[in-house]
Write a protein that holds these residues in place. Structure first.
Motif, mmCIF file in Angstrom:
data_model
loop_
_atom_site.group_PDB
_atom_site.id
_atom_site.type_symbol
_atom_site.label_atom_id
_atom_site.label_comp_id
_atom_site.label_asym_id
_atom_site.label_seq_id
_atom_site.Cartn_x
_atom_site.Cartn_y
_atom_site.Cartn_z
ATOM 1 N N ALA A 174 48.851 32.010 34.214
ATOM 2 C CA ALA A 174 49.418 31.365 35.411
ATOM 3 C C ALA A 174 49.327 32.269 36.636
ATOM 4 O O ALA A 174 49.332 31.788 37.760
ATOM 5 C CB ALA A 174 50.862 30.958 35.154
ATOM 6 N N PHE A 175 49.243 33.599 36.410
ATOM 7 C CA PHE A 175 49.168 34.515 37.556
ATOM 8 C C PHE A 175 47.745 34.911 37.910
ATOM 9 O O PHE A 175 47.523 35.805 38.725
ATOM 10 C CB PHE A 175 50.076 35.730 37.331
ATOM 11 C CG PHE A 175 51.531 35.342 37.258
ATOM 12 C CD1 PHE A 175 52.072 34.507 38.225
ATOM 13 C CD2 PHE A 175 52.346 35.763 36.222
ATOM 14 C CE1 PHE A 175 53.410 34.107 38.165
ATOM 15 C CE2 PHE A 175 53.686 35.368 36.143
ATOM 16 C CZ PHE A 175 54.212 34.540 37.126
ATOM 17 N N LEU A 176 46.804 34.236 37.300
ATOM 18 C CA LEU A 176 45.403 34.430 37.701
ATOM 19 C C LEU A 176 45.208 33.575 38.963
ATOM 20 O O LEU A 176 45.458 32.366 38.953
ATOM 21 C CB LEU A 176 44.540 33.929 36.544
ATOM 22 C CG LEU A 176 43.054 34.219 36.514
ATOM 23 C CD1 LEU A 176 42.556 34.058 35.099
ATOM 24 C CD2 LEU A 176 42.300 33.323 37.439
ATOM 25 N N LEU A 177 44.822 34.200 40.048
ATOM 26 C CA LEU A 177 44.841 33.508 41.344
ATOM 27 C C LEU A 177 43.506 32.870 41.707
ATOM 28 O O LEU A 177 42.436 33.443 41.440
ATOM 29 C CB LEU A 177 45.235 34.488 42.454
ATOM 30 C CG LEU A 177 46.595 35.172 42.279
ATOM 31 C CD1 LEU A 177 46.842 36.160 43.398
ATOM 32 C CD2 LEU A 177 47.717 34.131 42.207
ATOM 33 N N ALA A 178 43.598 31.705 42.352
ATOM 34 C CA ALA A 178 42.393 31.017 42.822
ATOM 35 C C ALA A 178 41.610 31.923 43.782
ATOM 36 O O ALA A 178 40.376 31.913 43.772
ATOM 37 C CB ALA A 178 42.786 29.712 43.508
ATOM 38 N N ASP A 179 42.323 32.746 44.576
ATOM 39 C CA ASP A 179 41.644 33.669 45.508
ATOM 40 C C ASP A 179 40.756 34.664 44.750
ATOM 41 O O ASP A 179 39.670 35.011 45.200
ATOM 42 C CB ASP A 179 42.678 34.471 46.314
ATOM 43 C CG ASP A 179 43.231 33.632 47.454
ATOM 44 O OD1 ASP A 179 42.704 32.524 47.677
ATOM 45 O OD2 ASP A 179 44.192 34.082 48.107
ATOM 46 N N ASP A 180 41.244 35.119 43.590
ATOM 47 C CA ASP A 180 40.465 36.076 42.787
ATOM 48 C C ASP A 180 39.198 35.417 42.240
ATOM 49 O O ASP A 180 38.135 36.019 42.188
ATOM 50 C CB ASP A 180 41.301 36.613 41.611
ATOM 51 C CG ASP A 180 42.483 37.441 42.099
ATOM 52 O OD1 ASP A 180 42.394 37.979 43.220
ATOM 53 O OD2 ASP A 180 43.487 37.518 41.371
ATOM 54 N N VAL A 181 39.343 34.155 41.840
ATOM 55 C CA VAL A 181 38.183 33.422 41.315
ATOM 56 C C VAL A 181 37.181 33.184 42.445
ATOM 57 O O VAL A 181 35.973 33.390 42.286
ATOM 58 C CB VAL A 181 38.622 32.082 40.671
ATOM 59 C CG1 VAL A 181 37.415 31.335 40.110
ATOM 60 C CG2 VAL A 181 39.666 32.319 39.589
ATOM 61 N N ALA A 182 37.692 32.796 43.614
ATOM 62 C CA ALA A 182 36.816 32.544 44.767
ATOM 63 C C ALA A 182 36.057 33.824 45.137
ATOM 64 O O ALA A 182 34.862 33.779 45.454
ATOM 65 C CB ALA A 182 37.650 32.039 45.943
ATOM 66 N N ARG A 183 36.728 34.968 45.057
ATOM 67 C CA ARG A 183 36.068 36.252 45.379
ATOM 68 C C ARG A 183 34.926 36.533 44.394
ATOM 69 O O ARG A 183 33.824 36.905 44.768
ATOM 70 C CB ARG A 183 37.106 37.379 45.319
ATOM 71 C CG ARG A 183 36.658 38.647 46.010
ATOM 72 C CD ARG A 183 37.619 39.805 45.802
ATOM 73 N NE ARG A 183 37.898 40.005 44.390
ATOM 74 C CZ ARG A 183 39.126 39.967 43.858
ATOM 75 N NH1 ARG A 183 40.174 39.742 44.609
ATOM 76 N NH2 ARG A 183 39.300 40.169 42.571
ATOM 77 N N GLU A 184 35.189 36.280 43.092
ATOM 78 C CA GLU A 184 34.133 36.482 42.079
ATOM 79 C C GLU A 184 32.971 35.532 42.311
ATOM 80 O O GLU A 184 31.814 35.887 42.125
ATOM 81 C CB GLU A 184 34.710 36.258 40.665
ATOM 82 C CG GLU A 184 35.598 37.357 40.168
ATOM 83 C CD GLU A 184 34.892 38.707 40.043
ATOM 84 O OE1 GLU A 184 33.765 38.764 39.543
ATOM 85 O OE2 GLU A 184 35.490 39.707 40.481
ATOM 86 N N LYS A 185 33.297 34.298 42.740
ATOM 87 C CA LYS A 185 32.230 33.309 42.999
ATOM 88 C C LYS A 185 31.344 33.786 44.165
ATOM 89 O O LYS A 185 30.132 33.613 44.140
ATOM 90 C CB LYS A 185 32.843 31.938 43.342
ATOM 91 C CG LYS A 185 33.141 31.097 42.104
ATOM 92 C CD LYS A 185 33.890 29.834 42.461
ATOM 93 C CE LYS A 185 33.007 28.697 42.888
ATOM 94 N NZ LYS A 185 33.016 27.539 42.019
ATOM 95 N N ARG A 186 31.965 34.385 45.170
ATOM 96 C CA ARG A 186 31.172 34.887 46.305
ATOM 97 C C ARG A 186 30.282 36.047 45.848
ATOM 98 O O ARG A 186 29.138 36.178 46.261
ATOM 99 C CB ARG A 186 32.099 35.352 47.446
ATOM 100 C CG ARG A 186 32.698 34.189 48.242
ATOM 101 C CD ARG A 186 33.319 34.665 49.544
ATOM 102 N NE ARG A 186 34.449 35.567 49.354
ATOM 103 C CZ ARG A 186 35.705 35.175 49.116
ATOM 104 N NH1 ARG A 186 35.988 33.891 49.057
ATOM 105 N NH2 ARG A 186 36.673 36.054 48.940
ATOM 106 N N ALA A 187 30.816 36.868 44.920
ATOM 107 C CA ALA A 187 30.049 38.033 44.454
ATOM 108 C C ALA A 187 28.918 37.635 43.499
ATOM 109 O O ALA A 187 27.917 38.335 43.394
ATOM 110 C CB ALA A 187 30.991 39.023 43.771
ATOM 111 N N HIS A 188 29.093 36.520 42.773
ATOM 112 C CA HIS A 188 28.094 36.096 41.769
ATOM 113 C C HIS A 188 27.803 34.617 41.989
ATOM 114 O O HIS A 188 28.311 33.750 41.255
ATOM 115 C CB HIS A 188 28.628 36.323 40.356
ATOM 116 C CG HIS A 188 29.190 37.695 40.138
ATOM 117 N ND1 HIS A 188 28.392 38.813 40.016
ATOM 118 C CD2 HIS A 188 30.467 38.141 40.065
ATOM 119 C CE1 HIS A 188 29.163 39.883 39.862
ATOM 120 N NE2 HIS A 188 30.431 39.498 39.883
ATOM 121 N N ALA A 189 26.992 34.338 42.987
ATOM 122 C CA ALA A 189 26.804 32.959 43.452
ATOM 123 C C ALA A 189 26.241 32.016 42.387
ATOM 124 O O ALA A 189 26.573 30.829 42.391
ATOM 125 C CB ALA A 189 25.904 32.958 44.675
#
Ligand code: 13P
Ligand code: SF4
Length: 299
Positions: A174-189
């Motif tokens: 539950a504390f895994l944040l959408a912002d963290d996922v979005a950051r990974e998506k930007r790093a690994h398109a």
């Protein structure tokens, strides 16, 4: 001088024991286990095993469920203090109140729950069978306990039902944040996002696939994609890398401290001293058996 692995092998034979492990326990424990899997697979293995003893490398509710399904066998937890906080996150009063107020209600209990909560429920589910089981129930109203995130995932797939929640959550997912996922998506398109349904709605919305640990592993194995962002406990990376050695995995880092309490040394000690045995009150175990057996039948 024998290694821990050799000690475990010898003790396993002398005790006629089988070792079950969840994908979140440390790599070296997964490596020595006879069966490794998600919660549904492990419940089925526990029910069908011919061994006299089961050593369950996982958290408390897993050993408890194995004992409920197998009252005549001895079930051991290498660390009985390894507990899932979410397993306790539902109030008995809410169950009684809704049952009294709301006709046509099914209490659906995630397997990540105490034996007491299971005993008050109509059916258990895991993340790999929850949608199928809930959709097959005749009742229109569903009280989903304890995980509100898995509950809302199921609700989206079963719009014909009305859902009530107890408000529990997995503190790891539950504390895994959408912002963290979005950051990974930007790093690994070009990476696909694979997510466990215990994650929030916001994280699930960013995902290409949502499913149980076994579902995530099988999706990655079958996919043509070569890179994946993995939104669940990083223990799954051991099996992912084993099955897909050429693919790349980027965990959005969250660790379940309770699952990581299990070590090979504790497994050896458990077999040697027969410590950490699970004992349950007979009448509680009988009441908790019915919803678990129904899950195995419907799932
Ligand atoms: P599954 O392996 O069934 O997906 O469960 C995940 C989990 O959180 C177990 O505690
Ligand atoms: Fe419980 Fe979450 Fe740990 Fe699974 S990952 S055992 S749900 S705290």
């Amino acid at each position: 001088m024998h290694t821990t692995k050799e000690r475990i092998e010898a003790l396993k034979k002398s005790r006629n024991a089988v070792i079950l492990a969840h994908y979140y326990v440390p790599d070296e424990v997964q490596e020595l286990a006879d069966y490794v899997g998600d919660s549904f697979y492990l419940a089925k293995v526990a029910q069908q095993t011919q061994a006299d003893s089961i050593v369950f490398c996982g958290v408390h509710f897993m050993g408890e469920s194995a004992k409920i399904l197998n009252p005549e066998k001895r079930v051991f937890l290498p660390d009985p203090s390894a507990d899932c906080p979410m397993a306790h996150m539902a109030a008995e009063e809410q169950i009684g109140k809704l049952r009294a107020e709301c006709g046509d209600l099914a209490v659906v209990c995630y397997i990540n729950s105490t034996a007491r909560l299971k005993s008050l429920s109509d059916v258990c589910v895991t993340s790999s069978n929850a949608v199928k089981i809930v959709k097959s129930l005749p009742q229109k109203n569903i009280l989903f306990i304890p995980d509100q995130n898995l509950g809302s995932f199921v609700a989206a797939a079963a719009p014909e039902k009305t859902f009530y929640y107890s408000g529990g959550y997995c503190p790891v997912h539950a504390f895994l944040l959408a912002d963290d996922v979005a950051r990974e998506k930007r790093a690994h398109a070009s990476a696909l996002v694979l997510t466990h349904p215990e994650c929030t709605r916001e994280v699930r919305a960013l995902s290409d696939y949502v499913g149980s640990t076994a579902g995530i592993i099988s999706y990655a194995e079958k996919s043509d994609a070569e890179e994946f962002i993995v939104c669940t406990e990083p223990g799954v990376l051991y099996e992912l890398k084993k099955r897909c050695p050429k693919k790349k995995f980027y965990p959005v880092s969250i660790v379940c401290g309770d699952m990581k309490k299990i070590t090979p040394e504790r497994v050896a000690e458990t077999l040697e001293k027969e410590c950490g045995e699970v004992f349950l009150d007979g009448s509680l175990a009988r009441k908790a058996y019915a919803p678990l057996a129904r899950m195995l039948e419907l799932g």
